[in-house]
Design an enzyme around this catalytic site. Structure first.
Site: not given
Length: 174
Positions: A77, A79, A107, A110
């Site tokens: 991801h 992040e 999410c 993260c």
């Protein structure tokens, strides 16, 4: 906090943003534009367009864009990539006083990385009604973590949401 309603003081029937809050909003928009550039990189690479940057002391120390498809990695991801880059940049996993700007509400995975890295502030654009954990699906902020952090939502949310809509429309339309 959401810039749609926070930071306004009413005096003499006029709304005015206080200087510190005004400058913070301008900085948040500046850095969110950098996160949007990262999201555009994801878009160009046919990834879901999510971008992130980590800023400390007014300098970007980490950048990331969604790379799940390219890396065949469910943890890739934006992040996570930005946090990893930031930690490598300063040579420490502790990113205290770091601010994470991301185009989409983080999410659960993260959010765990945000807490573990000791990020002090998270600023995001669009809400994620499927996976967001700062109020959309659940809110994990006040759950007794050993690290407290501020969350600001809605910064350039239309820009973030429009890029995501464009991406999924193009995928549907072929």
């Amino acid at each position: 906090m959401d810039y749609g309603s926070a930071g306004w003081r009413f005096e003499s029937s006029q709304a005015c943003l206080l200087p510190k809050e005004f400058m913070q909003k301008k900085d948040d928009e500046k850095w969110m534009r950098e996160a949007l550039r990262e999201a555009e990189n994801s878009f160009r690479n046919e990834e879901v367009p999510v971008g992130a940057v980590v800023v400390k002391d007014g300098i970007i120390i980490g950048r990331g864009c969604n790379r799940k498809e390219a890396l065949k990695d469910p943890t890739a991801h934006a992040e996570i990539i930005a946090i990893t880059a930031a930690a490598n940049s300063i040579g420490d996993w502790r990113l205290e006083d770091g601010i994470l700007y991301c185009t989409l509400e983080p999410c659960l995975m993260c959010a765990g990385a945000i807490i573990q890295a000791r990020i002090s502030r998270v600023v995001y654009g669009a809400r994620d009604e499927k996976f967001g954990v700062f109020g959309s699906v659940i809110d994990i902020r006040n759950k007794g973590w050993n690290w407290k952090f501020e969350v600001v939502s809605g910064v350039l949310k239309e820009d973030s949401a429009n890029l995501l809509k464009k991406f999924f429309k193009e995928r549907r339309d072929g």
